[in-house]
Design a protein around this motif. Structure first.
Motif, PDB file in Angstrom:
ATOM      1  N   ASP A 126       0.808  -1.221   0.000  1.00  0.00           N
ATOM      2  CA  ASP A 126       0.000   0.000   0.000  1.00  0.00           C
ATOM      3  C   ASP A 126       0.836   1.264   0.000  1.00  0.00           C
ATOM      4  N   SER A 271      -5.320   2.704  -5.311  1.00  0.00           N
ATOM      5  CA  SER A 271      -6.664   3.223  -5.557  1.00  0.00           C
ATOM      6  C   SER A 271      -7.130   4.026  -4.358  1.00  0.00           C
ATOM      7  N   GLN A 273      -9.523   3.113  -2.610  1.00  0.00           N
ATOM      8  CA  GLN A 273      -9.740   2.070  -1.617  1.00  0.00           C
ATOM      9  C   GLN A 273      -8.456   1.801  -0.838  1.00  0.00           C
ATOM     10  N   THR A 274      -7.336   1.743  -1.539  1.00  0.00           N
ATOM     11  CA  THR A 274      -6.049   1.554  -0.869  1.00  0.00           C
ATOM     12  C   THR A 274      -5.815   2.657   0.152  1.00  0.00           C
ATOM     13  N   GLU A 277      -8.214   2.402   3.247  1.00  0.00           N
ATOM     14  CA  GLU A 277      -8.056   1.242   4.121  1.00  0.00           C
ATOM     15  C   GLU A 277      -6.639   1.082   4.673  1.00  0.00           C
ATOM     16  N   LYS A 556     -13.952  -1.084   5.380  1.00  0.00           N
ATOM     17  CA  LYS A 556     -14.050  -1.349   3.950  1.00  0.00           C
ATOM     18  C   LYS A 556     -14.467  -0.058   3.248  1.00  0.00           C
ATOM     19  N   PHE A 557     -13.696   0.321   2.244  1.00  0.00           N
ATOM     20  CA  PHE A 557     -14.094   1.447   1.396  1.00  0.00           C
ATOM     21  C   PHE A 557     -15.174   0.961   0.435  1.00  0.00           C
ATOM     22  N   ASP A 559     -17.437   3.477  -1.550  1.00  0.00           N
ATOM     23  CA  ASP A 559     -17.561   4.381  -2.692  1.00  0.00           C
ATOM     24  C   ASP A 559     -17.125   5.763  -2.237  1.00  0.00           C
ATOM     25  N   ILE A 568     -18.237   4.564   3.614  1.00  0.00           N
ATOM     26  CA  ILE A 568     -17.258   3.681   4.236  1.00  0.00           C
ATOM     27  C   ILE A 568     -17.978   2.774   5.231  1.00  0.00           C
TER      28      ILE A 568
END
Length: 642
Positions: A126, A271, A273-274, A277, A556-557, A559, A568
């Protein structure tokens, strides 16, 4: 010239060509590759993500008063890459059980006079982390005068960054305190509007990869840094604080004996998301010492000052807010500034005893004092020395006080960073929780000092109560924070006004405000709602807040996009809480997957048909895992799934 002559000349030239001394290290999955080298005596690095460059040729090095590690460098040796692993637990982050795995490689360098410097890189899936280490021994203090580290983004990169405020500006000269609005989606290299640089975490998008730049592991020997405000194209250089950002009579520049390691420089990449999180900010922070930390209990707090201001700091109002906390099953009540004269120590002891019968702990406000601010609030000057801190902390412990909120710090100079560390180290033996306000970004301190519950370092909800301009900006501002300020470190935004703000037209809906109770992370969450405001909300909303977890096990991501949308999910035990806010004044029909949560049903609280109202319905996840939620303009929602 014969071919043999040409070949001989080529061999002579090889040591001087670009990137002559270089080698690489990759993350365990090989997603991220970092190359480090020396060219013409100057150290550099670059980083690729999935084979595409995201950080171009960027500078490494620094200068000391008596040693130059900016040029004249050679690589003397390079260690083979090794795998490093770490695991730890925390009740003050986005996850409770965290594992860190990275590839580690060390480059050993020397300068033209033979002084040694190591550059240590650790590359995880990450992101990257690196620091400078000086392995030699010295009896005298070494002082760093400049750091040359840069982050060279691609020319098309975009930036979401917060300007650093100018030292000695603002109310009662209390800046800098990390309380500006973000400049969003601008070309990388845009000059800071305030001229004092950019704070961490700084968010960028380079070659369609998101990058988040920050630092961690400050032990008090180094100053906190920022990014220079006037960039050359898309290159950002690490910058030191304004020399005025110091503890009275002490210094701004980093200083220490050798051996010595600098803080870690961190670049999370991947991303969104990365980014959402990742735990790199605490992964690289120093672990806490082994001692009894059982007194560290995360939770929620009532707080009168946010809505009622100075006149609320009286005995009767504070007793009412203790009752409010007890009714909401919140663990704390914060008594703010001037309590020492408006209530007094003896009556505070009475309040603490009364609160204990309700299973509520009292938190007390203090001014950091010194000559760095001229704010009129008190108690003042009790934090300035080890002796005065120990005396006050011992008294508070005997009174049954659970924690302190210390306000109006003076910036990021080395001596001021040491002041923060000294306070934390002195508070721990007296089992006092700590909250820093008007303060710097904590940069992972919550791992090193688990009793650091939260820090402001944000333009928080109090600014909404002060003026309509900040209230107008709240929807967008809050939708930025999960991707920047609150990404690693606890944030005392003091969120969640569910009814009304005196003399202000709130631009967010009530469900938006409720969603912040899940979306924002803080070891102690000081809520902005009052007893009278809470009386207007449905019982099911109160019950939601009464049973809301005090810390989280997983994240958890779902959107989002900085400043526009944040959805989230957070887990506590077997329950998932999905929180969403719309940062724009347009209705949004969202469609996203919750299949990864492995749950099927629960409740959703959204905005009702009338202003300031709620609606609760049963929520079922279909077999596909894809759900649809309509969110009002500047609206929000929370979903509870079991």
């Amino acid at each position: 010239m014969t071919s043999a002559h040409r070949f001989a000349l080529l061999l002579v030239a090889i040591p001087a060509i670009t990137f002559a001394q270089s080698s690489s290290v990759s993350s365990p999955s090989k997603k991220i590759k970092v190359t480090v080298g020396v060219n013409d005596g100057k150290a550099w690095y670059q980083a690729d993500y999935n084979g595409r460059p995201v950080l171009l040729h960027s500078a490494l090095g620094l200068t000391m008063q008596d040693a130059n590690f900016a040029n004249g460098l050679t690589i003397t040796d390079t260690d083979a890459a090794t795998l490093v692993k770490d695991s730890y637990t925390t009740n003050n982050a986005k996850k409770s059980n965290i594992t860190y795995t990275a590839s580690r490689k060390v480059w050993h360098l020397k300068n033209s006079t033979g002084n040694k410097m190591d550059i240590i890189f650790q590359v995880s899936d990450d992101g990257i982390a690196f620091r400078y280490h000086f392995p030699e021994q010295s009896s005298g203090i070494k002082t760093v005068t400049r750091e040359l580290t840069t982050y060279h983004l691609t020319d098309s990169a975009r930036a979401w960054v917060q300007p650093m405020s100018v030292a000695k500006t603002g109310w009662k000269a209390s800046n800098p305190s990390y309380e500006e609005h973000y400049v969003q989606d601008v070309p990388a290299g845009t000059s800071s509007p305030l001229g004092a640089g950019w704070i961490y975490p700084a968010l960028f998008r380079s070659n369609n990869t998101w990058l988040l730049v920050t630092e961690t592991a400050m032990d008090g020997s180094y100053c906190a840094t920022r990014l220079k405000g006037d960039s050359l194209h898309a290159t950002y250089e690490v910058d030191f604080p304004d020399p005025r950002e110091v503890f009275t009579g002490q210094g701004s520049l980093p200083q220490h004996t050798l051996p010595w390691s600098t803080p870690w420089r961190i670049v999370t990449m991947g991303s969104l998301q990365t980014i959402a999180e990742s735990t790199l900010g605490t992964d690289l922070a120093a672990p806490a010492v082994k001692t009894d930390w059982s007194f560290v209990k995360p939770g929620k707090a009532s707080w009168s000052w946010i809505m009622l201001k100075d006149d609320s700091i009286v005995y009767d109002v504070q007793r009412r807010y203790i009752d409010f906390a007890a009714d909401m099953h919140w663990q704390y009540c914060l008594v703010d500034a001037d309590w020492d004269v408006r209530i007094g120590y003896d009556k505070i002891k009475e309040l603490a005893d009364y609160a204990a019968t309700k299973n509520v702990g009292l938190l007390l406000w203090y001014n950091s004092a010194g000559d760095w601010n001229t704010t009129p609030y008190h108690p003042r000057n009790m934090m300035l020395t080890h002796e005065s801190r120990v005396k006050e902390f011992s008294r508070l412990q005997s009174m049954g006080i659970k924690g302190v909120k210390i306000d109006f710090f003076g910036g990021d100079g080395q001596s001021m960073i040491k002041y923060y560390v000294d306070i934390l180290e002195d508070a721990a033996p007296y089992k006092l929780l700590v909250n820093f306000h008007g303060a710097t970004l904590p940069r992972g301190w919550q791992r090193t000092y688990p009793h650091l519950m939260t820090t402001e370092a944000v333009k928080g909800f109090e600014m909404v109560t002060f003026g309509q301009k900040d209230a107008d900006a709240e929807p967008n501002h809050c939708a930025m924070l999960p991707f920047t300020r609150n990404i690693f470190d606890p944030m005392d935004f003091t969120p969640m006004n569910l009814y009304k703000v005196p003399n202000i037209k709130r631009r967010t809906t009530s469900a938006y405000e409720l969603a912040l109770s899940v979306l924002f992370l803080s070891g102690i969450q000081h809520y902005a709602e009052s007893p009278s405001g809470m009386a207007h909300v449905p019982e099911y909303v109160k019950d939601f807040l009464r049973t809301l977890p005090d810390y989280w096990d997983d994240v958890k991501f779902i959107d989002g996009f900085p400043g526009k949308l944040a959805v989230i999910a957070r887990r506590s035990g077997k329950k998932w809480y999905v929180s969403g806010i719309n940062g724009e004044p347009v209705e949004k029909k969202l469609s996203f997957s919750l299949a990864a949560l492995k749950t099927s049903k629960g409740n959703i609280i959204t905005d009702g048909a009338e202003p300031l109202s709620f609606e609760q319905t049963t929520f079922t996840i279909p077999a596909s895992g894809v759900v649809n939620v309509t969110v009002q303009p500047n609206g929000g929602f929370v979903i509870v799934l079991e």
